[in-house]
Design an enzyme around this catalytic site. Structure first.
Site, PDB file in Angstrom:
ATOM      1  N   SER A  61       0.785  -1.243   0.000  1.00 46.40           N
ATOM      2  CA  SER A  61       0.000   0.000   0.000  1.00 46.40           C
ATOM      3  C   SER A  61       0.810   1.282   0.000  1.00 46.40           C
ATOM      4  O   SER A  61       0.238   2.362  -0.155  1.00 46.40           O
ATOM      5  CB  SER A  61      -0.951   0.022   1.199  1.00 46.40           C
ATOM      6  OG  SER A  61      -2.051  -0.836   0.968  1.00 46.40           O
ATOM      7  N   LYS A  64       0.326   3.786  -2.751  1.00 42.27           N
ATOM      8  CA  LYS A  64      -0.779   4.752  -2.717  1.00 42.27           C
ATOM      9  C   LYS A  64      -0.264   6.187  -2.660  1.00 42.27           C
ATOM     10  O   LYS A  64      -1.009   7.131  -2.949  1.00 42.27           O
ATOM     11  CB  LYS A  64      -1.697   4.475  -1.533  1.00 42.27           C
ATOM     12  CG  LYS A  64      -2.565   3.222  -1.655  1.00 42.27           C
ATOM     13  CD  LYS A  64      -3.501   3.098  -0.457  1.00 42.27           C
ATOM     14  CE  LYS A  64      -4.547   1.998  -0.655  1.00 42.27           C
ATOM     15  NZ  LYS A  64      -4.075   0.677  -0.248  1.00 42.27           N
ATOM     16  N   SER A 116      -5.480   3.430   4.666  1.00 39.89           N
ATOM     17  CA  SER A 116      -5.024   2.615   3.545  1.00 39.89           C
ATOM     18  C   SER A 116      -6.196   1.973   2.809  1.00 39.89           C
ATOM     19  O   SER A 116      -6.140   0.813   2.386  1.00 39.89           O
ATOM     20  CB  SER A 116      -4.046   1.528   4.026  1.00 39.89           C
ATOM     21  OG  SER A 116      -3.259   1.063   2.969  1.00 39.89           O
TER      22      SER A 116
END
Length: 339
Positions: A61, A64, A116
């Site tokens: 993640s 991101k 997240s």
């Protein structure tokens, strides 16, 4: 000037191999179970510690960061959208958006970076033009920033074929995102009032970056985990008058969490006395190491040795065959005489 040039050569070499590069006086923390890491100054780009900086790993993640950077540049924080079940039902970590709920871009970015949320990542992608267009934008941003090791296969960080990045590239991405006040503000937010949907009330969303709550010098960071990527992290701290950041890739959290590894690496750095081992640039490194060294093909033996080896086999066989033939002829001659 000559010494400066030699220093630049050393830094390039340090960033082009898969071992550990640290300055004199730097002590690696115990329990550092990460296959790749990088410690750097957010303001100068100086690199103070690195391990396999261009090795290619799954980011989970922390990728991101790229999606957030693109969204902050292209969307207005006050724009809003009504999300669909396709967004709210995304696989993996969730911020808690619901079908029929209306959320601003600001809400979605907080869900993306604090919780997240793969659900908020999907919703943001739709505002950017859909999955394919969002993925194109994210990969284009990575290339624009000078990355050489990154291919984003999913903007949320979920594992997928070809998904890869490096600690060096993630440092480039984080530096770019950090230059945006909105990004810095969200990463430094401990809790946020997140809106509800339909009959579901709003709630307090808490930042999942534990460092923010236990270290007064923490500025913010992004956590990540998937089965393939293992534990990942990118985050920043105030340290000795500098804003230092660390990237952690492919870490095992059996002894300490990825954010703790980043924290200890930063605290082991003294920018005032240590000489950087590299610098973040947008130049392609002279060579592209991989996480697994490829063995060189074996060298061909010298031609003369090969011929000798061949004759060493052929000659004895020929002598044996000749002896058999001679013995057979002698047997035939002897038989004829007896008759």
């Amino acid at each position: 000037q000559e010494s400066r040039g030699l220093g630049d050569v050393y830094k390039r070499q340090a960033m082009s191999h898969c071992g550990v590069s640290v300055p004199e006086g730097f002590s690696l923390p115990d329990g550092l179970l990460a296959h790749s890491f990088l410690v750097f100054d957010l303001d100068t780009g100086d690199i103070y510690a690195a391990k396999d900086p261009h090795g290619r790993y799954r980011p989970a993640s922390i990728i991101k960061v790229l999606l957030a950077s693109v969204a902050i540049d292209r969307l207005s924080l006050t724009d809003s959208m009504e999300v669909t079940a396709e967004s709210s039902d995304q696989e993996g970590s969730s911020a808690g958006i619901g079908p029929g709920g209306r959320y601003t871009v600001d809400d979605l970015l907080h869900g993306l970076l604090m919780a997240s949320g793969n659900d908020t990542a999907h919703a943001i992608a739709q505002l950017l033009g859909g999955d394919e267009e969002a993925l194109r934008m994210v990969n284009a941003r990575a290339l624009d920033l000078g990355s050489t090791d990154t291919r984003v296969a999913t903007y949320s960080g979920l594992d997928s074929a070809g998904m890869q990045t490096s600690a060096y590239d993630m440092a480039l991405f984080f530096t770019d995102a950090w230059s945006k006040p909105t990004f810095r503000e969200i990463l430094g937010t401990e809790k946020y009032d997140f809106p509800g949907f339909k009959d579901n009330p709003g709630f307090e969303m808490w930042n999942d970056n534990r460092m923010l709550f236990v270290n007064e010098n923490a500025l913010g960071g992004k956590t990540g985990f998937t089965d393939d990527a293992r534990h990942t992290y990118v985050g920043a701290m105030n340290h000795k008058g500098h804003r230092l950041a660390a990237v952690i890739l492919d870490a095992e959290a059996s002894k300490k969490r990825a954010w703790e590894m980043a924290e200890e690496l930063i605290e082991a750095t003294d920018p005032e006395t240590m000489t950087p081992v590299g610098t973040l640039t947008q130049e392609k490194p002279s060579e592209q190491p991989t996480t697994t060294a490829q063995p060189a093909p074996p060298a061909d033996p010298p031609r003369s040795n090969a011929h000798l080896a061949a004759w060493g086999i052929v000659i004895p066989i020929a002598v044996l065959l000749l002896a058999v033939i001679v013995a057979s002829l002698m047997s035939l001659i002897g038989g004829a005489k007896r008759k």
